[in-house]
Design a protein around this motif. Structure first.
Motif, mmCIF file in Angstrom:
data_model
loop_
_atom_site.group_PDB
_atom_site.id
_atom_site.type_symbol
_atom_site.label_atom_id
_atom_site.label_comp_id
_atom_site.label_asym_id
_atom_site.label_seq_id
_atom_site.Cartn_x
_atom_site.Cartn_y
_atom_site.Cartn_z
ATOM 1 N N LEU A 56 17.371 -14.591 35.341
ATOM 2 C CA LEU A 56 18.773 -14.246 35.089
ATOM 3 C C LEU A 56 19.636 -14.538 36.314
ATOM 4 O O LEU A 56 19.209 -14.322 37.447
ATOM 5 C CB LEU A 56 18.894 -12.761 34.731
ATOM 6 C CG LEU A 56 18.392 -12.349 33.349
ATOM 7 C CD1 LEU A 56 18.384 -10.829 33.234
ATOM 8 C CD2 LEU A 56 19.253 -12.962 32.251
ATOM 9 N N PRO A 57 20.876 -14.995 36.106
ATOM 10 C CA PRO A 57 21.788 -15.207 37.234
ATOM 11 C C PRO A 57 22.116 -13.881 37.916
ATOM 12 O O PRO A 57 21.944 -12.802 37.335
ATOM 13 C CB PRO A 57 23.041 -15.802 36.571
ATOM 14 C CG PRO A 57 22.595 -16.296 35.238
ATOM 15 C CD PRO A 57 21.476 -15.402 34.818
ATOM 16 N N THR A 58 22.595 -13.974 39.140
ATOM 17 C CA THR A 58 22.935 -12.750 39.868
ATOM 18 C C THR A 58 24.384 -12.327 39.643
ATOM 19 O O THR A 58 24.800 -11.290 40.165
ATOM 20 C CB THR A 58 22.708 -12.934 41.380
ATOM 21 O OG1 THR A 58 23.544 -14.000 41.848
ATOM 22 C CG2 THR A 58 21.248 -13.252 41.669
ATOM 23 N N ASN A 59 25.150 -13.095 38.912
ATOM 24 C CA ASN A 59 26.525 -12.682 38.596
ATOM 25 C C ASN A 59 26.646 -12.402 37.107
ATOM 26 O O ASN A 59 26.237 -13.217 36.269
ATOM 27 C CB ASN A 59 27.534 -13.728 39.051
ATOM 28 C CG ASN A 59 27.328 -15.085 38.414
ATOM 29 O OD1 ASN A 59 26.197 -15.526 38.226
ATOM 30 N ND2 ASN A 59 28.417 -15.777 38.104
ATOM 31 N N TYR A 60 27.186 -11.228 36.783
ATOM 32 C CA TYR A 60 27.271 -10.781 35.397
ATOM 33 C C TYR A 60 28.248 -9.621 35.310
ATOM 34 O O TYR A 60 28.685 -9.059 36.324
ATOM 35 C CB TYR A 60 25.895 -10.353 34.863
ATOM 36 C CG TYR A 60 25.204 -9.311 35.710
ATOM 37 C CD1 TYR A 60 25.335 -7.956 35.428
ATOM 38 C CD2 TYR A 60 24.425 -9.681 36.807
ATOM 39 C CE1 TYR A 60 24.714 -6.993 36.203
ATOM 40 C CE2 TYR A 60 23.796 -8.740 37.597
ATOM 41 C CZ TYR A 60 23.939 -7.395 37.296
ATOM 42 O OH TYR A 60 23.333 -6.449 38.078
ATOM 43 N N THR A 61 28.593 -9.237 34.101
ATOM 44 C CA THR A 61 29.474 -8.102 33.837
ATOM 45 C C THR A 61 28.705 -7.097 32.989
ATOM 46 O O THR A 61 27.917 -7.494 32.125
ATOM 47 C CB THR A 61 30.744 -8.560 33.087
ATOM 48 O OG1 THR A 61 31.454 -9.482 33.917
ATOM 49 C CG2 THR A 61 31.655 -7.379 32.758
ATOM 50 N N TYR A 62 28.909 -5.823 33.245
ATOM 51 C CA TYR A 62 28.241 -4.824 32.403
ATOM 52 C C TYR A 62 29.112 -3.581 32.232
ATOM 53 O O TYR A 62 29.935 -3.257 33.078
ATOM 54 C CB TYR A 62 26.870 -4.443 32.961
ATOM 55 C CG TYR A 62 26.876 -3.643 34.240
ATOM 56 C CD1 TYR A 62 26.755 -2.257 34.219
ATOM 57 C CD2 TYR A 62 26.968 -4.269 35.480
ATOM 58 C CE1 TYR A 62 26.737 -1.514 35.385
ATOM 59 C CE2 TYR A 62 26.954 -3.541 36.657
ATOM 60 C CZ TYR A 62 26.837 -2.163 36.602
ATOM 61 O OH TYR A 62 26.816 -1.435 37.761
ATOM 62 N N GLU A 63 28.910 -2.906 31.105
ATOM 63 C CA GLU A 63 29.546 -1.619 30.818
ATOM 64 C C GLU A 63 28.463 -0.554 30.827
ATOM 65 O O GLU A 63 27.449 -0.680 30.130
ATOM 66 C CB GLU A 63 30.245 -1.631 29.464
ATOM 67 C CG GLU A 63 30.911 -0.302 29.122
ATOM 68 C CD GLU A 63 31.488 -0.253 27.719
ATOM 69 O OE1 GLU A 63 32.128 0.755 27.375
ATOM 70 O OE2 GLU A 63 31.292 -1.222 26.964
ATOM 71 N N TYR A 64 28.666 0.484 31.608
ATOM 72 C CA TYR A 64 27.678 1.553 31.794
ATOM 73 C C TYR A 64 28.234 2.850 31.224
ATOM 74 O O TYR A 64 29.336 3.275 31.585
ATOM 75 C CB TYR A 64 27.390 1.714 33.285
ATOM 76 C CG TYR A 64 26.402 2.790 33.645
ATOM 77 C CD1 TYR A 64 25.071 2.497 33.872
ATOM 78 C CD2 TYR A 64 26.815 4.118 33.784
ATOM 79 C CE1 TYR A 64 24.169 3.493 34.227
ATOM 80 C CE2 TYR A 64 25.927 5.113 34.131
ATOM 81 C CZ TYR A 64 24.606 4.790 34.356
ATOM 82 O OH TYR A 64 23.725 5.783 34.705
#
Length: 458
Positions: free
Chosen positions: A62-70
């Protein structure tokens, strides 16, 4: 000078150091999947071994840049009676370890920091408060001691291995992996759970090999005001923009949290309060919200005070409720004499038997003496802020608030100008009365220090 740093957010700030994948993903270093698969004798174990090898390969790639909702729903205390709340934020993330960068915005339903905004670059954390960037790295460093380095693929302190993989299913084009971690198989805490005794992590990976969702269920204990209580949480993390996320650069901070001892900060606050000149003026805006049976009502109080403590203490106050100037009340103090005027008429003229303290200095000093935590912030313009969280069990009758039967919480922000004079105070108080929950916020500005003239008694 900035207004509005809140206290009591340390646990939420600590979440920035890496819930879920926010600390970054660490690739396998010891061939865990292959060795475990080869040692498994059953056909089911062999199948799971292949599944785990696929999972490990996909996660590592997996790439090290991403968006997430927690979004974490937690309970601190016994089920059904414990404190419940939500940690809810969205983050843009890039990089690992020293190169780690993240921009975090808390949702309005978050229990600690509704609307809060943070930037993290490596070990540095910048908080945006009322449009002012402030370096709050000291809070994160205090809350997040270094954890043991784990070998193998790990996330949020969980060391993933074949023996933790209990189920693999297919739902449409997605593959769902279910891991279970027993006591001793997780490092440190997870979210609001300080000591993890059991955890379950369900990872959903799409056909492109991208992690799209995690559901993490955790059981354990938490330290609440010095008492260890049962704790549990269920967290949903939704991932997107793998390889396409751009993290905005952190703004230059205009202030910085400074690490000082509680006794040193309390002594400085006492000196500031006691160092007010004998004559000064204040304006105070107060909001009082009462909630009962799901219904809330808010009242506003505006007050002005002119004080002169030289020789015989005297003063004058003006108070209006909900903007009603017609019914405003003026009160005059001189020694032990108190005169109340309303509608241009004297409605009472009494002797109290003892000199009146119109400044409330006794209460102010009692609040400082009750401090559980005092944080200090220094700003580029030379101003300073102290953020105090009181231990309400230490507050006596000298800290009473009209209408409150029980005091449950008290925090205060003290703002000093570049010359070290007390410029303003924001106090937030929680409590109960007549079966209702009451929340009070009082904002006071100090001015005309040393030049205030008190009008004569009517």
């Amino acid at each position: 000078m900035r207004i509005g740093v809140r206290s009591g957010v340390r646990r939420a700030v600590a979440a920035l150091a890496g819930l879920a994948l926010a600390c970054g993903l660490t690739a396998c270093q010891g061939g865990n999947a292959e060795d475990a698969a080869n040692s498994e004798g059953s056909s089911q174990g062999a199948v799971l071994g292949l599944d785990y090898a696929t999972f490990d390969e996909q996660m590592t790639a997996l790439p090290t840049n991403y968006t997430y909702e927690y979004e974490e729903a937690y309970t601190l205390g016994a089920e059904g009676t414990g404190e419940q709340g939500v940690i809810h934020y969205t983050a843009q993330t890039d990089g690992l370890d020293a190169d780690f960068r993240q921009h975090t915005v808390y949702a309005e339903d978050d229990s600690f920091l509704p609307g809060g905004e943070f930037y993290q670059e490596g070990d540095t954390v910048i908080r945006i408060d009322d449009d002012m960037p402030v370096d709050v790295t000291a809070s994160v460093q205090e809350e997040e001691p270094a954890q043991e380095e784990l070998e193998g693929f790990n996330s949020a302190g969980f060391l993933y291995a074949l023996n933790n993989l209990v189920d693999v299913t297919t739902e449409g084009d997605d593959t769902v992996y279910r891991f279970v971690f027993e006591e001793g198989e997780a490092e440190g805490d997870y979210g609001m759970v300080d000591e993890v005794t059991r955890a379950e992590d369900i990872c959903r990976i799409n056909a492109a090999g991208q992690l799209v969702e995690e559901v993490v269920k955790v059981e354990g204990t938490a330290d609440v005001d010095g008492s260890v209580v049962p704790a549990s949480s269920e967290t949903t993390i939704r991932y997107s923009q793998w390889g396409a996320t751009e993290v905005p650069a952190a703004p230059e901070p205009e202030g910085k949290q400074v690490t000082v001892g509680a006794d040193e900060a309390a002594a400085a606050l006492r000196d500031c309060i006691q160092g007010l000149p004998s004559n000064f003026s204040t304006q105070t805006e107060t909001e009082v919200t009462g909630t009962a049976d799901g219904q809330a009502q808010t009242n506003e109080v505006y007050a002005e005070a002119l004080i002169d403590r030289a020789d015989t203490p005297k003063g004058a106050t003006y108070v209006e409720l909900d903007g009603n100037e017609d019914d405003a009340v003026m009160t005059f103090f001189a020694g032990d004499r108190v005169v109340v005027v309303q509608h241009d008429e004297i409605v009472s003229d009494e002797r109290t038997g003892a000199p009146v303290d119109p400044t409330g200095s006794e209460r102010a000093l009692a609040v400082v003496d009750s401090a559980r935590v005092i944080d200090q912030y220094d700003y580029n313009d030379g101003s300073r802020e102290y953020v105090l969280e009181a231990d309400v069990s230490k507050l006596g009758e000298s800290v009473a608030f009209d209408g409150l039967e029980t005091l449950t919480s008290l925090t205060a922000n003290y703002y000093l100008d570049a010359e070290g004079n007390l410029a303003s105070v924001v106090m937030r108080v929680g409590g109960t009365a007549a079966g209702a929950t009451l929340d009070l916020k009082a904002s006071t500005v100090y001015y005309d220090l040393g030049t205030t003239e008190v009008p004569a008694m009517p």
